[in-house]
Design an enzyme around this catalytic site. Structure first.
Site, PDB file in Angstrom:
ATOM      1  N   GLU A  10       0.811  -1.236   0.000  1.00  0.00           N
ATOM      2  CA  GLU A  10       0.000   0.000   0.000  1.00  0.00           C
ATOM      3  C   GLU A  10       0.840   1.280   0.000  1.00  0.00           C
ATOM      4  O   GLU A  10       0.846   2.034   0.976  1.00  0.00           O
ATOM      5  CB  GLU A  10      -0.993  -0.040   1.167  1.00  0.00           C
ATOM      6  CG  GLU A  10      -1.987  -1.176   0.978  1.00  0.00           C
ATOM      7  CD  GLU A  10      -3.101  -1.245   2.022  1.00  0.00           C
ATOM      8  OE1 GLU A  10      -3.087  -0.457   2.984  1.00  0.00           O
ATOM      9  OE2 GLU A  10      -3.987  -2.113   1.863  1.00  0.00           O
ATOM     10  N   GLU A  40      -4.292  -9.143  -1.338  1.00  0.00           N
ATOM     11  CA  GLU A  40      -4.807  -9.025   0.036  1.00  0.00           C
ATOM     12  C   GLU A  40      -6.299  -8.763   0.041  1.00  0.00           C
ATOM     13  O   GLU A  40      -6.801  -7.951  -0.729  1.00  0.00           O
ATOM     14  CB  GLU A  40      -4.095  -7.893   0.789  1.00  0.00           C
ATOM     15  CG  GLU A  40      -4.492  -7.807   2.262  1.00  0.00           C
ATOM     16  CD  GLU A  40      -3.846  -6.624   2.990  1.00  0.00           C
ATOM     17  OE1 GLU A  40      -2.619  -6.447   2.850  1.00  0.00           O
ATOM     18  OE2 GLU A  40      -4.558  -5.883   3.684  1.00  0.00           O
TER      19      GLU A  40
END
Length: 524
Positions: free
Chosen positions: A262, A367
């Protein structure tokens, strides 16, 4: 279907009375159902008992196997049926079109976080084995992928990296943590020993050491000091290679890496846990000048590098910036993405567009977890809605050129942790170490409908419908020439259908309300 076992799960007993005397009376592969009041049941496992999917052979020619899981409590209930020469007359005909060929599947899995490892190891050794078997063995759901965080993330109990000595640009003091050596590595070795094939491990880093960062901190907004090509960026690239070298000493090699978890989180002011900020431009330049050449000249040039590892809505823009640069693109193999905020980013616009722009780079979901939203946070034992959310997202991704799907934590405790920042979420397996039991959630079976049946190399093929319908469907031809059809029915109604395979005839079927169905048959 002809030989379905009657379901024993229609009247699941309540949790409190059940846990007083955990005795196994069911057949060897039955779910010990327990209802916590969240819409469906969990299946309880302990050191001596766990329901099992068992091995799934192919049925005889002209026969098909059906596996169904449903809100009413069925869990991979197997039955067998026969193809018919003539149409069954069902209003909905699903036609398999094997000549329409799309992407090949890589596989499915979950993440061995510090938290997952701690929870697994909180059980007795026999219960640990039971849990690992559920995920990795041929009698379980045969996960092929494991994501491994490099150093700490939110699902750790403390903040650390592998190189916390300031100014150590040569990484002389690089060392794996206790969490790696005593928890994650032994469990990964055991998982590999249970698996019939080599596991594909891939690593993701949350933050660089604080002394390499503009913020001087592991958490919150901050990026690498200096510029790509500079010493901080070079050291951060070498950190990845040192990680691979250290794990290799334990006979654990990595199939892949992501360029960092991220990257947009590290661009956010007041972000609450570990992050390292990159824009698509700085990620492109760091890969082109530092990470790519570093990997290429290391002893791990075959390790697959995935860019992004962040929300799908950043596509196709992120891919365009990185992959339109020849220097960066030559080191990249795939594009990893997360499922959060997917409802604001239609897959056709994000995934399919990206695939058509860059067909030689694979798309891979790295994810996902339930219970992350502030409106519905944490563990919900037995939630069927969450199982449907998983199946819906996986089908949608696969139907838009994605090659695999990785869940987040392999196991959490009943709070949805441990997590040092209290960012609690749900997991397909929830551990209650005080009773030495673990609960297999509906999401576990949702994953099973894909991971157990879609082998590596399975190719998605076309499928068409005789009329508009409420089912969500994805179709595949496996390397053994068998066909797999996965069907999600999120409606309140049972849907009768027939599948037409022109080589065999008509498969009569029905999808119960709120169910996931996997159909398997040989086309030879």
């Amino acid at each position: 279907p002809s030989s379905s076992r009657p379901s024993r799960f229609d009247q699941p007993i309540q949790a409190s009375q059940w846990l007083k005397n955990f005795k196994i009376t069911n057949e060897a592969d039955d779910c010990q159902a327990l209802n916590f009041g969240h819409g469906s049941v969990v299946c309880v496992c302990n050191a001596t008992y766990c329901d099992s999917v068992s091995r799934t052979g192919l049925p005889d020619p002209g026969q098909f196997l059906s596996y169904v899981s449903s809100k009413t409590g069925s869990r991979l209930v197997k039955s067998q049926g026969q193809f018919q020469k003539n149409s069954t007359g069902a209003a909905l005909r699903i036609t398999l079109n094997p000549s329409q060929k799309y992407q090949r599947i890589k596989g499915f899995g979950g993440a061995m976080t510090d938290a997952a490892a701690m929870n697994i190891l909180s059980l007795s050794s026999r219960a640990q084995d039971q849990l690992l078997r559920q995920y990795f063995s041929p009698d379980g759901i045969e996960y092929r992928f494991v994501r491994v965080p490099m150093a700490s993330c939110d699902f750790s109990t403390r903040l650390y990296t592998y190189a916390d000595t300031p100014g150590d640009y040569d990484l002389q003091n690089f060392t794996l943590a206790e969490e790696d050596i005593h928890m994650k590595i032994p469990l990964l070795q055991r998982a590999q020993a249970l698996s019939a094939q080599p596991l594909n491990l891939f690593a993701s880093a949350w933050s660089a050491p604080a002394w390499l960062k503009t913020s001087g901190a592991l958490i919150g907004k901050g990026s690498l000091k200096g510029k790509p090509g500079g010493k901080e960026h070079k050291t951060w690239a070498q950190y990845y290679i040192r990680f691979l070298e250290e794990y290799e000493k334990y006979n654990l090699s990595f199939w892949g890496l992501t360029s960092g978890n991220e990257p947009t989180a590290g661009e956010m002011t007041n972000y609450s846990f570990q992050a390292l900020g990159f824009t698509p431009e700085t990620q492109r330049d760091w890969i082109a000048l530092d990470l790519g050449p570093g990997l290429h000249s290391s002893s791990f040039p075959q390790t697959r590098l995935m860019i992004l590892d962040d929300n799908r809505l950043l596509l196709p823009h992120w891919a365009k910036v990185v992959l339109s640069d020849v220097q960066a693109a030559r080191y990249v193999h795939g594009i990893g993405f997360h499922w959060y905020l997917n409802n604001i980013a239609p897959p056709g616009i994000t995934l399919t567009t990206t695939h058509h722009l860059y067909p030689e780079y694979f798309l891979f979901a790295t994810e996902a977890c339930a219970g992350w939203s502030p409106l519905d946070r944490g563990v919900r034992l037995g939630s069927w809605d969450r199982a449907e959310d998983y199946a819906h997202d996986i089908i949608q991704d696969l139907n838009d050129f994605v090659t695999g799907w990785t869940d987040w934590n392999l196991a959490l405790n009943q709070d949805g942790g441990p997590n040092w920042v209290k960012n609690f979420v749900d997991s397909p397996i929830i551990v209650d170490s005080s009773k030495d039991v673990f609960y297999k959630q509906p999401t576990f079976y949702s994953m099973a409908h894909f991971s157990k049946f879609l082998w590596e190399g399975s190719q998605r093929v076309g499928v068409s419908f005789s009329q508009h319908n409420s089912l969500e469907i994805s179709a595949y031809i496996r390397p053994d020439a068998s066909a797999v059809l996965i069907i999600l029915n999120r409606s309140e109604e049972e849907v009768q259908f027939e599948v037409w395979d022109q080589t065999l005839g008509f498969l009569p079927g029905s999808a119960p309300p709120h169910s996931i169905l996997t159909l398997l048959w040989s086309r030879r």
